[in-house]
Design an enzyme around this catalytic site. Structure first.
Site, PDB file in Angstrom:
ATOM      1  N   GLU B  78       0.809  -1.216   0.000  1.00  0.00           N
ATOM      2  CA  GLU B  78       0.000   0.000   0.000  1.00  0.00           C
ATOM      3  C   GLU B  78       0.847   1.272   0.000  1.00  0.00           C
ATOM      4  OE1 GLU B  78      -4.225  -0.917   1.912  1.00  0.00           O
ATOM      5  OE2 GLU B  78      -2.704  -0.626   3.446  1.00  0.00           O
ATOM      6  N   HIS B  97      -0.457   5.282   8.301  1.00  0.00           N
ATOM      7  CA  HIS B  97      -1.641   4.509   7.929  1.00  0.00           C
ATOM      8  C   HIS B  97      -1.801   3.392   8.943  1.00  0.00           C
ATOM      9  CE1 HIS B  97      -4.624   2.269   5.779  1.00  0.00           C
ATOM     10  NE2 HIS B  97      -3.826   1.246   5.599  1.00  0.00           N
ATOM     11  N   HIS B  99      -4.772   0.746  11.526  1.00  0.00           N
ATOM     12  CA  HIS B  99      -6.064   0.077  11.696  1.00  0.00           C
ATOM     13  C   HIS B  99      -6.315  -0.121  13.186  1.00  0.00           C
ATOM     14  CE1 HIS B  99      -3.559  -1.539   8.363  1.00  0.00           C
ATOM     15  NE2 HIS B  99      -4.595  -1.268   7.606  1.00  0.00           N
ATOM     16  N   HIS B 167     -11.853  -0.260   6.673  1.00  0.00           N
ATOM     17  CA  HIS B 167     -10.430  -0.437   6.448  1.00  0.00           C
ATOM     18  C   HIS B 167      -9.535   0.154   7.546  1.00  0.00           C
ATOM     19  CE1 HIS B 167      -6.881  -0.086   3.350  1.00  0.00           C
ATOM     20  NE2 HIS B 167      -6.450  -0.278   4.566  1.00  0.00           N
TER      21      HIS B 167
END
Lengths: 249, 249, 249, 249
Positions: B78, B97, B99, B167
């Site tokens: 990614e 980034h 989660h 996501h």
């Protein structure tokens, strides 16, 4: 030079400890693998808590869960869960039975697990329920007879995971890494679902998203990256299994 | 004597470990910085879990996410998330980034994040949502093409953070410290919002309070105090990154 | 042979670390004590995270929060919270300001804290709310001026604890041990209230039970037993403050 | 060669630490056993936190809770809980009194504990409530008089566990291992019930399932497997009690 069986026993002990260290297994529950040299046998620890399992604890069983290793050690009372699934699912090579605190609320309420994120989609498109009461009435809530094991294996069907009402979950995979990956991320998806449903209405993955995400997540790269992560965490905690002669075989 | 690139790689490895140690990053997710000497490049680890990242894992990329460091190591699938944001946001010098289990319930339900306390106001006045399904239909729930990366960067707009439906989240800042500070405190504000909404009706900061609190919190003193705290906690856990030669460049 | 000031600085560093180790303080927040030899002064660390505070970090302030210790170190931006309370409450000898994740949901929703168990009754018969917005409109959500500090101290009144809307809590006591004990057990009572209100309708202590339980809990024996417990836990984690010369005075 | 009393004191210190390490006991609460050589006496630590208890802390009491060991140490204020239960329940040989954060929400709301899984069924078929207010009106929420202790013991009746409104729980068993096993798994069942009731409507075990599961779980094998697990976890944390001369007797 380690042979396939030595390596398998070490990896199985390691997997038990990883899944315990990541909070899915606790004092109870177990993981098995199909024997690397003989698909008609499987390997499973003697009866002890997963985070304590060593290579020398691994015993060998036939698919009807007869103990083949000469040993006075007691096997788990629920070893038929493993044997019966290996009988009905030739594609399965590793089985994890657990009672995680994230999965159990679903087993107790009957609320369906839904794939909410890509890694959670590794639980598969559907997660069926099995209720021991349907066929066996009141039981001690353990799966100890071949009839019970086969009933559970039939409820699992072609899926990757089955929820056992008022009991726990059983997770399968084509490889040990896949079963570990699926056990940990279905547990995390369940934890997320608990938190999300307390906040608002959940919007799960579409069937198309779930299928694509499952295939994407179960490739060698993400599974290897996670395995390195879990193994390193275990090593930093001083919890890697010892290297030692195995007794299975 | 360490040059700017050596220092940047060390700080980036440290930031990865801090954000993992504070519970925002887990086995997946990543942080990048813009190259200290060339705004047309950025620095990002090879594909491995954030709490394991070392200075020698850091690779160099062009803003269209071509790997510039001669290396056989695999980059994250990614990495376009980072490149595309650096393209559209010249003011941004660090991207995270993740989660996190506190942020994901909002991504799964679509409930809006609200600034509830001063440190939480560092998430900015508004946190937009991005849904891969809107432009790209069913996907494996990862951002891997330039088109997807640019779509996400446009949804981020001039904001400090964007939530990705089903996501995770992507957080940006003018400096690495600011991105780390914002990632951790938006995560904590989300955890608070989950707890508070379960208790009663929340009364968030006014827009005026949020704007004043964001400016106040992102000054050198509170960011430095938090950085000392997180670094010391990491050091006490024996988790500081090693000092070692870098390969980027 | 340690004098009263040396001992006070050590105990204050220890208290900061205990309250952080038990999960009430995190990277922000602070504890002060009134000067053992001069009730017109108080002792408070320089601006750093509570779990890092050492005896040599302790500074001396007048009750109007002027720094008296010759030092280039920065005090906390919110030291007026301490000074203003010592001005208005001659019976108070220790103050803790924190933002615990158990207390904040009440600050964010305005739901009243209720004493649910004996140790929780140490929060006192009533816990008032203070809202900076009422007198000061939009602020950065910190208490930094004497006017704000006095407003908060007036809202505290004769109580043991005040909740600050969208901000945190301030807890006071006749001794450092009492303030620590009250900070930790009001936090735990809040955690319990969050859990209990999610389960059903809570039935709090009667006023009579709360008054009797508060007196019973704040005796020497239970406070000493808890202090031994917290100090031993800190010692086992290798987190006791160092013995070192103090700079205050 | 250790005699029965030495062994009993060591095992009792170990049990205190296990139940604390597994999150049921905290700074307060206590476990006792009936004296191995004289059913008219019991053994209980001096007043200190359970995770700190050593063999030499164990004192000997008559069943009317008179201290028999010559000692200047203070016993727990609530030792009558133990003495009164041993008086009324000759089948009971170990008692645990605790205030776990999973059990307390039930004590505070009056919601009934229900057996949800096999191991949770060890709490017994019914868990009665006792409310100090019914007979004694406003109290400091501690059980310190023989009248209160006997009232609690009568409310326990022939059951394995009693919930004390706005206070905690008291758990009994035929052996120390059984009391420990029941304390930990009733706590975990309560934690599960909190989580499950937040998700949907719970479907508990039938009476038949609960009775079968309780018998199955309290056999030597599962209790021994759990004891090995908890002891090993304690050992890995460096928290086993020291071997030292006892003073009881």
């Amino acid at each position: 030079m380690p042979n396939a069986l030595d390596q398998a026993c070490y990896q199985l002990a390691l997997a038990n400890r990883i899944v315990a260290h990541e909070g899915v297994l606790d004092g109870f529950g177990h993981i098995s693998i199909r024997h690397p040299d003989d698909p008609a046998r499987y390997l499973l620890s003697r009866s002890r808590s997963p985070e304590l399992v060593k290579p020398s604890d691994i015993l060998e069983f036939s698919l009807d869960s007869k103990l083949l290793t000469p040993s006075s050690e007691l096997p788990y009372g629920e070893c038929v869960i493993h044997g019966c699934i290996y009988q009905l699912r030739p594609d399965v090579n590793a089985v994890c039975h657990h009672h995680s605190m994230a999965i159990l609320p679903f087993c107790v309420t009957g609320v369906a697990l839904r794939p909410l994120i890509g890694l959670g989609a590794t639980m598969g498109g559907a997660v069926p329920f099995w209720d021991s009461r349907d066929e066996f009435g009141d039981t001690p809530m353990v799966v100890t007879t071949p009839e019970q094991g086969l009933s559970l294996a039939r409820a699992l069907g072609a899926n990757a995971m089955v929820l056992m009402r008022r009991h726990g979950a059983t997770v399968v995979g084509a490889t040990l890494q896949e079963t570990v990956f699926r056990s940990i991320f279905s547990h995390r998806n369940a934890e997320l679902q608990l938190r999300a449903q307390a906040l608002g209405e959940i919007a799960p993955l579409t069937q198309g998203e779930a299928a694509l995400a499952e295939s994407y997540s179960l490739r060698v790269r993400p599974m290897g990256r996670a395995w390195e992560y879990w193994t390193t965490r275990l090593a930093k905690a001083g919890e890697l299994p010892p290297h030692e002669p195995v007794v299975a075989g």
